[in-house]
Design a protein around this motif. Sequence first.
Motif, PDB file in Angstrom:
ATOM      1  N   SER A   1       0.847  -1.199   0.000  1.00  0.00           N
ATOM      2  CA  SER A   1       0.000   0.000   0.000  1.00  0.00           C
ATOM      3  C   SER A   1       0.872   1.234   0.000  1.00  0.00           C
ATOM      4  O   SER A   1       2.051   1.186   0.374  1.00  0.00           O
ATOM      5  CB  SER A   1      -0.932   0.029   1.214  1.00  0.00           C
TER       6      SER A   1
ATOM      7  N   CYS B   1      -4.409   0.483  -1.383  1.00  0.00           N
ATOM      8  CA  CYS B   1      -3.849  -0.835  -1.655  1.00  0.00           C
ATOM      9  C   CYS B   1      -3.427  -0.911  -3.128  1.00  0.00           C
ATOM     10  O   CYS B   1      -4.187  -0.513  -4.016  1.00  0.00           O
ATOM     11  CB  CYS B   1      -4.862  -1.936  -1.355  1.00  0.00           C
ATOM     12  N   THR B   2      -2.243  -1.404  -3.380  1.00  0.00           N
ATOM     13  CA  THR B   2      -1.730  -1.430  -4.747  1.00  0.00           C
ATOM     14  C   THR B   2      -2.383  -2.508  -5.607  1.00  0.00           C
ATOM     15  O   THR B   2      -2.471  -2.364  -6.824  1.00  0.00           O
ATOM     16  CB  THR B   2      -0.209  -1.664  -4.735  1.00  0.00           C
ATOM     17  N   SER B   3      -2.858  -3.580  -4.987  1.00  0.00           N
ATOM     18  CA  SER B   3      -3.404  -4.695  -5.768  1.00  0.00           C
ATOM     19  C   SER B   3      -4.877  -4.537  -6.106  1.00  0.00           C
ATOM     20  O   SER B   3      -5.352  -5.086  -7.098  1.00  0.00           O
ATOM     21  CB  SER B   3      -3.209  -6.013  -5.010  1.00  0.00           C
ATOM     22  N   SER B   4      -5.599  -3.789  -5.278  1.00  0.00           N
ATOM     23  CA  SER B   4      -7.048  -3.706  -5.484  1.00  0.00           C
ATOM     24  C   SER B   4      -7.576  -2.287  -5.587  1.00  0.00           C
ATOM     25  O   SER B   4      -8.750  -2.092  -5.888  1.00  0.00           O
ATOM     26  CB  SER B   4      -7.757  -4.399  -4.316  1.00  0.00           C
ATOM     27  N   ASN B   5      -6.736  -1.295  -5.306  1.00  0.00           N
ATOM     28  CA  ASN B   5      -7.155   0.107  -5.257  1.00  0.00           C
ATOM     29  C   ASN B   5      -8.154   0.382  -4.140  1.00  0.00           C
ATOM     30  O   ASN B   5      -8.812   1.428  -4.132  1.00  0.00           O
ATOM     31  CB  ASN B   5      -7.750   0.557  -6.602  1.00  0.00           C
ATOM     32  N   ALA B   6      -8.269  -0.567  -3.194  1.00  0.00           N
ATOM     33  CA  ALA B   6      -9.058  -0.283  -1.995  1.00  0.00           C
ATOM     34  C   ALA B   6      -8.333   0.784  -1.189  1.00  0.00           C
ATOM     35  O   ALA B   6      -7.096   0.861  -1.207  1.00  0.00           O
ATOM     36  CB  ALA B   6      -9.222  -1.552  -1.165  1.00  0.00           C
TER      37      ALA B   6
ATOM     38  N   CYS C   1      -4.693  -5.211   3.208  1.00  0.00           N
ATOM     39  CA  CYS C   1      -4.841  -5.211   1.751  1.00  0.00           C
ATOM     40  C   CYS C   1      -4.767  -6.647   1.219  1.00  0.00           C
ATOM     41  O   CYS C   1      -3.981  -7.445   1.726  1.00  0.00           O
ATOM     42  CB  CYS C   1      -3.732  -4.374   1.103  1.00  0.00           C
ATOM     43  N   PRO C   2      -5.579  -6.980   0.227  1.00  0.00           N
ATOM     44  CA  PRO C   2      -5.573  -8.323  -0.337  1.00  0.00           C
ATOM     45  C   PRO C   2      -4.265  -8.611  -1.063  1.00  0.00           C
ATOM     46  O   PRO C   2      -3.595  -7.712  -1.517  1.00  0.00           O
ATOM     47  CB  PRO C   2      -6.761  -8.318  -1.295  1.00  0.00           C
TER      48      PRO C   2
END
Length: 226
Positions: A179, A198-203, A225-226
């Motif tokens: 993140s 979060c870099t993987s999901s943009n959450a 983050c996932p």
Amino acid sequence: MSSTVLKHVLACASIAAFNIPAAAKQAQPLLSCEIVKTERDALKQAPKGVRRVSKHVLEIPSRTGPQRFVDKPPHDEGEMGGVHWRYCGYDVHAKAHLIELIDESSYSGDLLLGETGQRMRTGHTVLFSPNMKAFLAIKQEAGVDGENWTVQDMSGNLIWTGYAGTVAKNFDGVEMVVSTFERPRWTEQGELTARFVCTSSNAYGTMTLVRSPSGRWSWSGHAKCP
């Protein structure tokens, strides 16, 4: 790598991550070399006595005497190394000057307190708390994907410092960015908040720098983050 090229590379990376909304820029005491386009413009608004003694020497008065920021060669495009300073601005409430520092390892800056003459290595951007008792400094290290944030009080005492994000090792043992932190902001109560993405999901969500009963400062509210 020349200082000019390094500045361009680091500034691009920094601008992408350092994203304070326009409303926050207006409401919060902020000094940033990201905003000031030229030193000439900054010097026009500087207190009396701030000046270029020569092309590579910047002089700033303080109550303890003049402070000089001296560039170190090489100065030519395409040369390695060198240290270069640029005046970025003055905050009348903090009575502080921000001077950009570019060298081969970082895009940073010094904060000079005119009342005391104290000089602190901070960052290219400084965001002051509403009561002017603390500040967040942002800098960019060469080769690092992201920023480093440091929170200090106005005496220079360290509150928190670290990478502006979270990292974790993958199956191969390589560290990956999980993140990143952005949009830092001080609340009226003097708490520092920021948004994590979060870099993987943009959450994303909001977190706050808090102090534990033991006295340790850390970010609270960062979801997994996932």
